[in-house]
Scaffold this active site. Structure first.
Site, PDB file in Angstrom:
ATOM      1  N   ALA A 144       0.828  -1.212   0.000  1.00 61.54           N
ATOM      2  CA  ALA A 144       0.000   0.000   0.000  1.00 61.54           C
ATOM      3  C   ALA A 144       0.861   1.261   0.000  1.00 61.54           C
ATOM      4  O   ALA A 144       0.615   2.211   0.754  1.00 61.54           O
ATOM      5  CB  ALA A 144      -0.939  -0.012   1.195  1.00 61.54           C
ATOM      6  N   HIS A 220       7.015  -6.508   9.370  1.00 62.21           N
ATOM      7  CA  HIS A 220       5.823  -7.372   9.258  1.00 62.21           C
ATOM      8  C   HIS A 220       6.095  -8.671   8.490  1.00 62.21           C
ATOM      9  O   HIS A 220       5.815  -8.811   7.319  1.00 62.21           O
ATOM     10  CB  HIS A 220       4.607  -6.640   8.715  1.00 62.21           C
ATOM     11  N   GLY A 224       4.827  -8.383   2.341  1.00 62.38           N
ATOM     12  CA  GLY A 224       5.754  -7.529   1.616  1.00 62.38           C
ATOM     13  C   GLY A 224       7.061  -8.225   1.306  1.00 62.38           C
ATOM     14  O   GLY A 224       8.095  -7.570   1.132  1.00 62.38           O
ATOM     15  N   ASP A 277       0.592  -2.196  12.799  1.00 66.70           N
ATOM     16  CA  ASP A 277       0.560  -1.732  11.406  1.00 66.70           C
ATOM     17  C   ASP A 277      -0.809  -1.105  11.112  1.00 66.70           C
ATOM     18  O   ASP A 277      -1.361  -1.251  10.030  1.00 66.70           O
ATOM     19  CB  ASP A 277       0.855  -2.873  10.430  1.00 66.70           C
TER      20      ASP A 277
END
Length: 385
Positions: A144, A220, A224, A277
């Site tokens: 994002a 995270h 990703g 997050d």
């Protein structure tokens, strides 16, 4: 005659079950003196100006969030009153110390946000600094983040951002396969910033090279980046194998399956840090939001880039992450609390003053009921909830 206004007030929290990384202790008490825990123990308690009987409730250290973007309908990136309001929402859910995460935007906006957070740390001790999640990210793993603003970590840009943060930049996420990334990691770590591997196409060897260059966090985990493949282990295995590395985990039931989360905790004990997050919809209603310059749609608590299936942050708060760790991934209360407190404190180099309930540590305390819902919060010795 001594003025009563000149007498330092202390607060005794008694009759509690203390839970932190060291274990569980029933019949515990804490003596808060200003913003510090003056003493901790069980059994006979010292005198205090004010005494609060917690009637057996669980007390844990204040939660630390290494990575969040907003809450309560407000985004950290909007700054000002929006930033303050979003932080207040997280504090009510037990997060007493926050790193303000900033998404990829034009450099001028990043400098502005970094400077604002730097100024905020001067007046608000609960803000630990900033986290740049970008702009040094792999285009293919941008998630994002607006691809228009991604760039390579050249020395001039790295120095420009360091200067804007004025010593308050805590963490930078970058893709180590980008040109100049390993040199950037060395420059960041030499300036006291924790470099993190994330939003990356790096393989096992490239990730290990980043850790050897000084990176100490995996952003995270599983998101990703490539997952674990039996012939291509990837960044997660590199992080599990390296005792120097802390692995961030978003435990909301969407980012990582709870069974995989449990596997991560068993593979890297004492090194998994639960993060939110969170974007603006955390502790808020479903609807349409913004994350940086991009539109986000939230339905049933799942945030995605509008018109896509790409996850765009979470709607998580740290108390919910705690409950998920216990009820979904089968962790003990001690393990789960540690992942919200002592582990992230160590990742930032703050383990000597944050993350435990003992003498000399910050007076950050979360009172929880039997179902691990927040009842009361003290942050730096002051009641929040």
């Amino acid at each position: 005659m001594i003025s009563t206004s000149s007498i330092r007030r202390t607060t005794l929290l008694r009759n509690a079950t203390r839970v932190d990384e060291r274990g569980e202790l029933p019949g515990a008490w804490l003596l808060l003196d200003g913003d510090i825990i003056a003493a901790a123990g069980s059994g006979d308690a010292p005198e205090a100006t004010d005494t609060i009987d917690l009637q057996g409730s669980v007390i844990a250290p204040g939660f630390i969030d290494l990575h969040g973007h907003g809450a309560g309908g407000r985004s950290y990136d909007d700054g000002g009153d929006a930033l303050a309001a979003a932080l207040a929402v997280h504090r009510a859910h037990g997060t007493t110390r926050s790193v303000v995460s900033i998404v990829t935007n034009p450099l001028a906006e990043l400098r502005e946000r970094l400077a604002e957070v730097a100024a905020l740390t001067e007046t608000d001790p609960l803000v630990l600094g900033s986290h740049l999640e970008g702009p040094f990210l792999a285009r293919e793993r941008r998630g994002a983040h607006n691809p228009e603003f991604l760039r390579e970590p050249d020395p001039a840009t790295v120095d420009e951002l360091l200067d804007a943060a004025a010593g308050t930049l805590r963490q930078v996420t970058l893709a180590p396969e980008l040109p100049g990334a390993l040199d950037a990691i060395s420059r960041l770590t030499g300036s006291g910033v924790v470099a993190a591997v994330g939003h990356t196409e790096a393989d096992l060897a490239q990730t290990r090279a980043a850790f050897d260059a000084g990176a100490r966090i995996l952003t995270h985990a599983f998101n990703g980046m490539s997952g674990i493949h039996h012939r291509e282990p990837g960044p997660v295995i590199a992080a599990i194998d390296d005792p120097r590395v802390t692995l961030e985990l978003v435990l909301d039931g969407h980012h990582v399956h709870p069974d995989v989360a449990e596997l991560l905790f068993r593979g890297a004990p004492g090194r998994v840090a639960l993060i939110t997050d969170s974007m603006a919809a955390a502790a808020a209603a479903d609807g349409d939001y913004r994350l940086g310059s991009l539109n986000v749609t939230v339905r049933d608590g799942l945030a995605v880039l509008s018109g896509t299936s790409t996850i765009a942050g979470s709607t998580l708060t740290q108390d919910a992450a705690l409950r998920n760790a216990v009820t979904l991934s089968g962790l003990s209360r001690v393990e789960a609390v540690a992942a919200l407190t002592a582990v992230p404190a160590r990742a930032l180099g703050l383990g000597s003053r944050l993350g435990l309930l003992e003498s000399g540590y910050a007076a950050d305390v979360v009172v929880l009921d039997d179902d691990l819902h927040v009842a009361t919060v003290w942050a730096a010795g002051a009641p929040v909830v």
